[in-house]
Motif scaffolding. Structure first.
Motif, PDB file in Angstrom:
ATOM      1  N   ASP A  28       0.848  -1.198   0.000  1.00 19.05           N
ATOM      2  CA  ASP A  28       0.000   0.000   0.000  1.00 19.05           C
ATOM      3  C   ASP A  28       0.878   1.240   0.000  1.00 19.05           C
ATOM      4  O   ASP A  28       1.931   1.274   0.654  1.00 19.05           O
ATOM      5  N   VAL A  29       0.433   2.254  -0.732  1.00 19.15           N
ATOM      6  CA  VAL A  29       1.089   3.560  -0.736  1.00 19.15           C
ATOM      7  C   VAL A  29       0.113   4.544  -0.105  1.00 19.15           C
ATOM      8  O   VAL A  29      -1.032   4.652  -0.542  1.00 19.15           O
ATOM      9  N   ALA A  30       0.554   5.254   0.925  1.00 12.11           N
ATOM     10  CA  ALA A  30      -0.378   6.112   1.677  1.00 12.11           C
ATOM     11  C   ALA A  30       0.197   7.505   1.878  1.00 12.11           C
ATOM     12  O   ALA A  30       1.401   7.683   2.074  1.00 12.11           O
ATOM     13  N   VAL A  31      -0.715   8.480   1.830  1.00 15.30           N
ATOM     14  CA  VAL A  31      -0.362   9.877   2.108  1.00 15.30           C
ATOM     15  C   VAL A  31      -1.422  10.448   3.042  1.00 15.30           C
ATOM     16  O   VAL A  31      -2.623  10.287   2.805  1.00 15.30           O
ATOM     17  N   GLU A  32      -0.993  11.106   4.101  1.00 18.84           N
ATOM     18  CA  GLU A  32      -1.905  11.779   5.013  1.00 18.84           C
ATOM     19  C   GLU A  32      -1.480  13.241   5.154  1.00 18.84           C
ATOM     20  O   GLU A  32      -0.297  13.559   5.086  1.00 18.84           O
ATOM     21  N   GLY A  33      -2.484  14.108   5.329  1.00 19.85           N
ATOM     22  CA  GLY A  33      -2.162  15.536   5.442  1.00 19.85           C
ATOM     23  C   GLY A  33      -3.382  16.339   5.831  1.00 19.85           C
ATOM     24  O   GLY A  33      -4.273  15.851   6.530  1.00 19.85           O
ATOM     25  N   GLN A  34      -3.450  17.556   5.323  1.00 15.45           N
ATOM     26  CA  GLN A  34      -4.522  18.487   5.683  1.00 15.45           C
ATOM     27  C   GLN A  34      -5.715  18.305   4.749  1.00 15.45           C
ATOM     28  O   GLN A  34      -5.570  18.065   3.558  1.00 15.45           O
ATOM     29  N   SER A  35      -6.917  18.432   5.318  1.00 16.01           N
ATOM     30  CA  SER A  35      -8.132  18.426   4.492  1.00 16.01           C
ATOM     31  C   SER A  35      -8.582  19.867   4.257  1.00 16.01           C
ATOM     32  O   SER A  35      -8.028  20.810   4.825  1.00 16.01           O
ATOM     33  N   GLY A  36      -9.617  20.026   3.445  1.00 15.68           N
ATOM     34  CA  GLY A  36     -10.088  21.383   3.172  1.00 15.68           C
ATOM     35  C   GLY A  36     -11.256  21.398   2.209  1.00 15.68           C
ATOM     36  O   GLY A  36     -11.760  20.353   1.782  1.00 15.68           O
ATOM     37  N   HIS A  37     -11.678  22.585   1.863  1.00 18.38           N
ATOM     38  CA  HIS A  37     -12.799  22.783   0.937  1.00 18.38           C
ATOM     39  C   HIS A  37     -12.310  22.594  -0.494  1.00 18.38           C
ATOM     40  O   HIS A  37     -11.242  23.076  -0.861  1.00 18.38           O
ATOM     41  N   GLY A  38     -13.133  21.909  -1.300  1.00 16.74           N
ATOM     42  CA  GLY A  38     -12.755  21.641  -2.681  1.00 16.74           C
ATOM     43  C   GLY A  38     -12.581  22.887  -3.521  1.00 16.74           C
ATOM     44  O   GLY A  38     -11.927  22.851  -4.570  1.00 16.74           O
ATOM     45  N   SER A  39     -13.148  24.029  -3.080  1.00 11.87           N
ATOM     46  CA  SER A  39     -13.020  25.265  -3.851  1.00 11.87           C
ATOM     47  C   SER A  39     -11.699  25.987  -3.584  1.00 11.87           C
ATOM     48  O   SER A  39     -11.392  26.971  -4.242  1.00 11.87           O
ATOM     49  N   ARG A  40     -10.918  25.469  -2.594  1.00 11.28           N
ATOM     50  CA  ARG A  40      -9.692  26.159  -2.207  1.00 11.28           C
ATOM     51  C   ARG A  40      -8.517  25.175  -2.194  1.00 11.28           C
ATOM     52  O   ARG A  40      -7.974  24.839  -1.145  1.00 11.28           O
ATOM     53  N   PRO A  41      -8.110  24.709  -3.391  1.00 16.23           N
ATOM     54  CA  PRO A  41      -6.988  23.771  -3.431  1.00 16.23           C
ATOM     55  C   PRO A  41      -5.710  24.426  -2.926  1.00 16.23           C
ATOM     56  O   PRO A  41      -5.417  25.577  -3.248  1.00 16.23           O
ATOM     57  N   PHE A  42      -4.977  23.692  -2.113  1.00 19.58           N
ATOM     58  CA  PHE A  42      -3.737  24.237  -1.558  1.00 19.58           C
ATOM     59  C   PHE A  42      -2.571  23.332  -1.965  1.00 19.58           C
ATOM     60  O   PHE A  42      -2.746  22.248  -2.522  1.00 19.58           O
ATOM     61  N   LYS A  43      -1.396  23.787  -1.656  1.00 21.58           N
ATOM     62  CA  LYS A  43      -0.192  23.089  -2.089  1.00 21.58           C
ATOM     63  C   LYS A  43      -0.059  21.748  -1.379  1.00 21.58           C
ATOM     64  O   LYS A  43      -0.219  21.651  -0.165  1.00 21.58           O
ATOM     65  N   ASN A  44       0.251  20.718  -2.174  1.00 19.21           N
ATOM     66  CA  ASN A  44       0.603  19.393  -1.656  1.00 19.21           C
ATOM     67  C   ASN A  44      -0.474  18.776  -0.746  1.00 19.21           C
ATOM     68  O   ASN A  44      -0.174  18.238   0.316  1.00 19.21           O
ATOM     69  N   TYR A  45      -1.731  18.854  -1.175  1.00 23.77           N
ATOM     70  CA  TYR A  45      -2.759  18.123  -0.443  1.00 23.77           C
ATOM     71  C   TYR A  45      -2.632  16.634  -0.803  1.00 23.77           C
ATOM     72  O   TYR A  45      -2.061  16.271  -1.840  1.00 23.77           O
ATOM     73  N   PRO A  46      -3.110  15.712   0.058  1.00 29.70           N
ATOM     74  CA  PRO A  46      -2.801  14.285  -0.070  1.00 29.70           C
ATOM     75  C   PRO A  46      -3.075  13.671  -1.440  1.00 29.70           C
ATOM     76  O   PRO A  46      -2.242  12.924  -1.949  1.00 29.70           O
ATOM     77  N   ASN A  47      -4.239  13.963  -2.032  1.00 29.57           N
ATOM     78  CA  ASN A  47      -4.524  13.369  -3.335  1.00 29.57           C
ATOM     79  C   ASN A  47      -3.500  13.778  -4.390  1.00 29.57           C
ATOM     80  O   ASN A  47      -3.067  12.964  -5.214  1.00 29.57           O
ATOM     81  N   LYS A  48      -3.110  15.044  -4.363  1.00 21.73           N
ATOM     82  CA  LYS A  48      -2.145  15.535  -5.340  1.00 21.73           C
ATOM     83  C   LYS A  48      -0.783  14.878  -5.140  1.00 21.73           C
ATOM     84  O   LYS A  48      -0.131  14.466  -6.101  1.00 21.73           O
ATOM     85  N   VAL A  49      -0.359  14.779  -3.896  1.00 28.49           N
ATOM     86  CA  VAL A  49       0.924  14.134  -3.607  1.00 28.49           C
ATOM     87  C   VAL A  49       0.915  12.677  -4.063  1.00 28.49           C
ATOM     88  O   VAL A  49       1.870  12.187  -4.681  1.00 28.49           O
ATOM     89  N   LEU A  50      -0.188  11.996  -3.775  1.00 25.60           N
ATOM     90  CA  LEU A  50      -0.279  10.589  -4.150  1.00 25.60           C
ATOM     91  C   LEU A  50      -0.265  10.409  -5.663  1.00 25.60           C
ATOM     92  O   LEU A  50       0.452   9.551  -6.190  1.00 25.60           O
ATOM     93  N   VAL A  51      -1.046  11.223  -6.364  1.00 25.15           N
ATOM     94  CA  VAL A  51      -1.103  11.101  -7.822  1.00 25.15           C
ATOM     95  C   VAL A  51       0.266  11.346  -8.445  1.00 25.15           C
ATOM     96  O   VAL A  51       0.709  10.614  -9.344  1.00 25.15           O
ATOM     97  N   ASN A  52       0.965  12.367  -7.976  1.00 33.12           N
ATOM     98  CA  ASN A  52       2.302  12.650  -8.511  1.00 33.12           C
ATOM     99  C   ASN A  52       3.273  11.510  -8.210  1.00 33.12           C
ATOM    100  O   ASN A  52       4.113  11.146  -9.041  1.00 33.12           O
ATOM    101  N   ALA A  53       3.146  10.928  -7.012  1.00 25.76           N
ATOM    102  CA  ALA A  53       4.015   9.806  -6.646  1.00 25.76           C
ATOM    103  C   ALA A  53       3.722   8.589  -7.517  1.00 25.76           C
ATOM    104  O   ALA A  53       4.645   7.923  -8.020  1.00 25.76           O
ATOM    105  N   LEU A  54       2.438   8.297  -7.713  1.00 27.67           N
ATOM    106  CA  LEU A  54       2.062   7.138  -8.515  1.00 27.67           C
ATOM    107  C   LEU A  54       2.490   7.299  -9.968  1.00 27.67           C
ATOM    108  O   LEU A  54       2.860   6.319 -10.627  1.00 27.67           O
ATOM    109  N   ASP A  55       2.462   8.525 -10.463  1.00 26.26           N
ATOM    110  CA  ASP A  55       2.903   8.772 -11.828  1.00 26.26           C
ATOM    111  C   ASP A  55       4.378   8.378 -11.990  1.00 26.26           C
ATOM    112  O   ASP A  55       4.763   7.741 -12.975  1.00 26.26           O
TER     113      ASP A  55
END
Length: 375
Positions: A131-158
């Motif tokens: 398993d590959v896992a990333v944990e971090g800060q959550s937030g509102h979908g209208s306010r994307p911030f730097k290096n949120y977990p989904n983004k980090v994971l997608v870049n890592a998987l790429d």
């Protein structure tokens, strides 16, 4: 005084998506001489070939000099805890075979262009599930911030799935390529026979690995991204994201070292690797045995133009648990199919032709009779 030949097969199959199939995956429908059904190749067909051979030999009054045992087990697709592993742990005295005939290899028309190959598995890659896992800060979908977990994971998987792992040649693959190279000759044959040479590998390795998906998987450690898990509402950036990797390691690759290599590729401490299954098998069966020789001869009798080779299966099988006990195991579904058919293993519209099914029956029957009969 002879130890038995064990005919091993697993009765369980992987799931099937009814909507994705062109037929009902559990009805074994026959269309234009083709049997469609989950397990057609993996591996109910071999199990039936083994059972039919025993029935025929029994009806003929055949008296073997070597005992023949049939073992149909559960759980192979989930590592055999209540199948082969349970039998070995609790009933080894009922098994203790000289040889095991299992799944693992098959005959292929176009894995290597211009030559038919029957690949008898004597080794297998190691199934390493991570398993590959990333944990971090959550937030509102209208306010994307730097290096949120989904983004980090997608870049890592790429980076992970696009990493071209280096080519490595083990003794089984070297012997396989040598036999194929002797058969096809020419420049390609020379390359295959000398694939262990550093210069040849540098110049032609990628070309050889691109011959087919199966060939590539024999030459490298591979990584398949199989599952993704994240999120619970469209307008919420989730605090957790994870993925599952099906990693298949070459026999001499250590799982811990491979994880270290992945970490080096990513260079990101926010990405965590969690091993779910860590393998330790690195066994190779002897291909200079009476069983391997007889099976090879029977294949050549019915398919004289084919080349029979030892093979390292790219999937895991129950053979590994017998190999851990020092038993030589051989994996072969004796049919002759194309890469498109092989792709249906664990896939959609898994299938076997009646012609191939009958070919396999003849090879299995003839081999058992010779291996277990009097000389």
């Amino acid at each position: 005084d002879l130890k038995p030949l064990l005919l091993l097969n697993h009765i369980d199959v992987v799931p099937a998506d009814y909507d994705a199939w062109s037929t009902d995956p559990f009805k074994a429908e026959i269309i234009d001489g083709i049997i469609y059904g989950r397990g057609a190749l993996d591996m109910k067909s071999l199990g039936i070939m083994q059972m039919m051979s025993l029935i025929l030999l029994k009806e003929e009054g055949f008296k073997p000099e070597r005992t023949i045992k049939f073992l149909g087990v559960a759980d192979e697709e989930i590592l055999g805890q209540y199948g082969v592993q349970w039998m070995i742990k609790n009933h080894w005295n009922k098994l203790d075979p000289e040889w095991v005939w299992d799944e693992g290899g098959l005959g292929s028309k176009n894995s290597f262009p211009g030559v038919d190959i029957f690949a008898i598995s004597v080794a297998q890659k190691k199934s390493f599930w991570v398993d590959v896992a990333v944990e971090g800060q959550s937030g509102h979908g209208s306010r994307p911030f730097k290096n949120y977990p989904n983004k980090v994971l997608v870049n890592a998987l790429d980076k992970i799935v696009n990493w071209e792992t280096p080519i490595e040649i083990n003794p089984v693959v070297a012997e396989m390529f040598n036999r194929i190279g002797n058969e096809i000759g020419g420049i390609q044959g020379f390359v295959m026979k000398n694939i262990n040479n550093g210069l040849v590998q540098y110049l032609f390795g990628n070309r050889i690995s691109s011959l087919s998906t199966s060939t590539n998987a024999m030459l490298r450690n591979t990584i398949s991204l199989t599952m993704l898990t994240s999120g619970y509402k469209t307008n919420i950036i989730p605090e957790k994201a994870s993925a599952t990797l099906d990693i298949r390691l070459l026999p001499n690759t250590e799982p811990d070292q491979f994880i270290m290599d992945l970490k080096t590729i990513l260079d990101n401490d926010d990405v965590k690797f969690i091993a779910k299954r860590t393998p330790n098998n690195k066994f190779i069966s002897d291909w200079n045995t009476d069983f391997f020789e007889v099976l090879s001869e029977e294949i050549k009798m019915l398919q004289p133009n084919a080349v029979v080779v030892p093979f390292m299966t790219i999937g895991g099988t129950d053979s590994q648990f017998f190999q851990a006990k020092g038993v030589d195991c051989y994996g072969l579904l004796p049919v002759l199919v194309e890469e498109a058919d092989i792709q249906t293993l664990h896939g959609i519209d898994e299938r076997i032709s009646i012609e191939n099914f009958m070919l396999g029956n003849k090879i299995v029957y003839n081999t058992i009779k010779r291996v277990c009969g009097s000389n």
